[in-house]
Every structure is written in structure tokens, then in C-alpha cells.
Write an enzyme that holds these catalytic residues in place. Sequence first.
Site, short mmCIF file in Angstrom:
data_model
loop_
_atom_site.label_atom_id
_atom_site.label_comp_id
_atom_site.label_asym_id
_atom_site.label_seq_id
_atom_site.Cartn_x
_atom_site.Cartn_y
_atom_site.Cartn_z
N SER A 20 0.66 -1.22 0.11
CA SER A 20 0.09 -0.21 -0.10
C SER A 20 0.64 1.79 -0.09
CB SER A 20 -0.75 -0.12 1.84
OG SER A 20 -1.63 1.53 1.35
N LEU A 21 0.28 2.51 -1.22
CA LEU A 21 1.16 3.78 -1.25
C LEU A 21 0.62 5.38 0.09
CD1 LEU A 21 1.30 3.24 -4.60
CD2 LEU A 21 3.12 3.30 -3.15
N THR A 67 -8.81 -1.93 1.92
CA THR A 67 -8.14 -1.78 0.74
C THR A 67 -8.48 -3.69 0.59
OG1 THR A 67 -6.86 -2.17 -0.62
CG2 THR A 67 -5.98 -2.73 1.51
N LYS A 71 -13.03 -4.19 1.11
CA LYS A 71 -14.04 -3.36 1.42
C LYS A 71 -15.63 -3.40 1.86
CE LYS A 71 -11.04 -0.37 -1.93
NZ LYS A 71 -10.62 0.27 -2.85
N ASP A 107 -13.15 6.51 -3.94
CA ASP A 107 -12.79 5.73 -4.83
C ASP A 107 -13.28 6.93 -6.74
OD1 ASP A 107 -10.56 4.78 -4.01
OD2 ASP A 107 -12.13 2.46 -4.52
N ALA A 132 -15.45 -4.19 -15.31
CA ALA A 132 -16.80 -4.34 -14.56
C ALA A 132 -16.70 -5.38 -13.52
CB ALA A 132 -18.00 -5.62 -15.10
N ALA A 135 -13.38 -1.65 -9.53
CA ALA A 135 -12.72 -0.07 -10.19
C ALA A 135 -13.74 0.08 -10.00
CB ALA A 135 -11.34 -0.69 -10.46
N TYR A 226 -1.96 3.16 -12.99
CA TYR A 226 -0.52 4.20 -12.43
C TYR A 226 0.92 3.76 -12.21
CZ TYR A 226 -1.18 2.06 -7.81
OH TYR A 226 -1.21 1.28 -6.35
N GLY A 247 -3.33 6.76 -14.16
CA GLY A 247 -4.37 6.75 -12.49
C GLY A 247 -3.77 6.84 -11.10
P1 ATR Z 1 -10.82 -4.18 -9.75
O1 ATR Z 1 -11.21 -4.39 -8.50
O2 ATR Z 1 -9.01 -3.59 -9.62
O3 ATR Z 1 -12.02 -3.71 -10.85
P2 ATR Z 1 -11.41 -6.91 -10.53
O4 ATR Z 1 -12.62 -7.30 -9.67
O5 ATR Z 1 -11.11 -7.99 -10.36
O6 ATR Z 1 -10.56 -6.03 -10.02
O7 ATR Z 1 -11.58 -7.06 -11.73
C1 ATR Z 1 -10.59 -6.78 -13.03
C2 ATR Z 1 -11.31 -6.53 -14.50
O8 ATR Z 1 -10.00 -6.47 -15.24
C3 ATR Z 1 -12.46 -7.57 -14.90
O9 ATR Z 1 -13.30 -6.10 -15.68
C4 ATR Z 1 -11.48 -7.92 -15.55
O10 ATR Z 1 -12.96 -8.86 -16.30
P3 ATR Z 1 -13.55 -10.47 -16.40
O11 ATR Z 1 -14.53 -9.24 -15.62
O12 ATR Z 1 -13.56 -10.16 -17.20
O13 ATR Z 1 -12.72 -10.90 -16.03
C5 ATR Z 1 -10.86 -7.14 -16.17
N1 ATR Z 1 -9.27 -8.22 -16.76
C6 ATR Z 1 -8.68 -8.53 -15.59
N2 ATR Z 1 -7.77 -9.52 -16.75
C7 ATR Z 1 -8.51 -8.96 -18.02
C8 ATR Z 1 -7.75 -9.66 -19.67
N3 ATR Z 1 -7.08 -10.30 -19.77
N4 ATR Z 1 -9.11 -9.26 -20.56
C9 ATR Z 1 -9.95 -8.52 -20.47
N5 ATR Z 1 -10.08 -8.31 -18.95
C10 ATR Z 1 -9.71 -8.61 -17.87
#
Ligand code: ATR
Length: 285
Positions: A20-21, A67, A71, A107, A132, A135, A226, A247
Site C-alpha cells: 500500500s502507498l 483495501t 472493502k 474512489d 466490470a 473499480a 498508475y 491512474g
Molecule cells: P478491481 O477491483 O481492480 O476492479 P477486479 O474486480 O478483479 O479488480 O476486476 C478486474 C477487471 O479486469 C475485470 O473487469 C476483468 O474482466 P473479467 O470480469 O472478464 O474477469 C478485467 N480483466 C482482467 N484481466 C483481463 C484480460 N486479460 N482481458 C480482459 N479483461 C480483463
Amino acid sequence: MKITGKTAVYGIIGYPVKHSLSPLMQTAAFKELSLDAVYVPFEVKPEELKEAVSGLKALSVKGFNITVPHKERVIEHLDFLSEDAEFLGAVNTVKEEEGKLIGYNTDGEGFIRSLKEEGVEVEGKKVLMFGAGGAAKAVGYALLKAGAKFLNVVNRNFQRAKALGELLGKRGNVLIYPLKENTVEVLLKEADVIVNTTSVGMKEGDPYLFDYSKIPKGITVVDIIYNPPETPLLKAAKEKGCKVINGLGMLVHQGAVAFEIWTGKRAPISKMKKVLKEELYGRST
Ligand code: ATR
């Protein structure tokens, strides 16, 4: 640094938390404003979350960030939630007030402020968002709240896009799409702003989300990654003459909003950004 019996304690809980930063950034902010406060990391295992939160409350810790992976789960241990945290079902900032814990989510606000800082207004804009996950939820919600005309959401896992679309649809015009080259090509043509909330581009050798040569000239392209400071998406967008934003601003501003919730004072943004840049990129500009 002088620590006395009056020093206020703040911190962050996560598992892991070593990366964590926030301790660096918040400590620099407290110091910059000469506030008598410290900010420390607390590594909390998921099965110990309940004890950790009641411990922080019992110890009168004035505020803390949350974090991964706490969350969402932290919510059941809090007394009140802000409207944003309630809607998102996720908290990244907690403030202690008269023995009660209030949960916030900074966020989305941090994301919008990072765009404003670069002169980008979202109101009336057509936005194409990739991702989706957690974040995407905060960013998509903030974009609609800030008045985006509509939000097109593209995700690899369509079920996840569907769930996000159902939630965000309560706040504005949202359409969802699978991550397919020809679909993205059409969506790109009507976008004023593109936002990447996926983790694609974080690691060298990552696949491309889509064919970046199709990015329209002159639009705004935002990547919430970022590190590296310039992902392949941003590099390609820059070559097309687009306005590009990484970011780092979101990281700083989500922390700045938390700082303001805790202290009631304006956060020293440039100082916070400077220490992060030094830590991440080995330079302050
Ligand atoms: P965060 O909390 O950072 O949003 P997360 O909930 O794990 O992390 O979400 C990661 C996002 O990156 C998702 O939208 C994921 O897509 P999937 O829902 O299809 O898994 C996307 N993602 C990660 N690796 C990917 C890849 N190689 N190609 C396309 N989307 C990717």
C-alpha cells in the site's frame, strides 16, 4: 517526528497491505500541514476482520482506509454509511466520530477530481468503459453522478457486465457489451471518453484489450493504472493526439478526499503526488 499522548492515529487495513502507498501519502500530507497525526499499515486477515474493526474502534483510531479484500465485508461492522458507500456496497474510508464508525467510498470522487484536474468535464459526455469489477463499479457510478450522457460498459465476462449494468442502470443510461473486436470498433466511434478499469496493461506482455489503432483521434483516454505510468493503451492514444490521463491522479485524489473527511482540511495534493511519484517512478515530475 514528535509523537505525544495527543497524537491522533490513522491507518489502513488490508491483506496483504505491504504494497500500500497510502501510509507514505497520508503521512506526507499530515506532515505538510503540521498535523499531530500518524498513519500506519495494519495487516488484517479476512477471518480477523471483525476483531480488527472493533479493536480499532476501542482504541479510538480516528480514521482508517480499507483495501482488498475487506472493502465489502467491512460494512457489517460499521455504524453508518455515506450514500455512495451504501450504493456501491463498498467502503474504502472510515471515520470515527463520537465512538461511531462511518463508512465512505472516495474512489469515484477521486476519479472525477483527477479528470477535473486535467481539465476534463464529464457532463454530457459519451463514455466507453472497459471492465466490470470493483473499480469499474466506483468509476462508472461516479461518471453517471457527474452527468455523463451515457455509459457503454464492455467486459470479457458478460455475466459480470450484466450485474454491473443492472446496478448502474439505476443511476443513468448504461448499456453493456461483450469484449469483441467488431463491437468495440463500433463503440469507439461514438465515444468522447474511453476509460480502462481492467488490470490489462499493468504487466509487460499483457494482451491488448482491443485494436488500439482504432482509437479515434483527439478524444480523452483514461487508464486507472498508475504503474506503469504509460500503459500500451495510453501510449497508442497519445500517438493519436488524444488527451491521456493515467491512474496516479485517482490514487492521490481518493486519498485526498479521505484526508478531507478526517481532518476537515484541504489536502496538500502536490505534496502527496510528489512523494508517490518518487516512490513509484523514482522521480518527482
Ligand atoms: P478491481 O477491483 O481492480 O476492479 P477486479 O474486480 O478483479 O479488480 O476486476 C478486474 C477487471 O479486469 C475485470 O473487469 C476483468 O474482466 P473479467 O470480469 O472478464 O474477469 C478485467 N480483466 C482482467 N484481466 C483481463 C484480460 N486479460 N482481458 C480482459 N479483461 C480483463
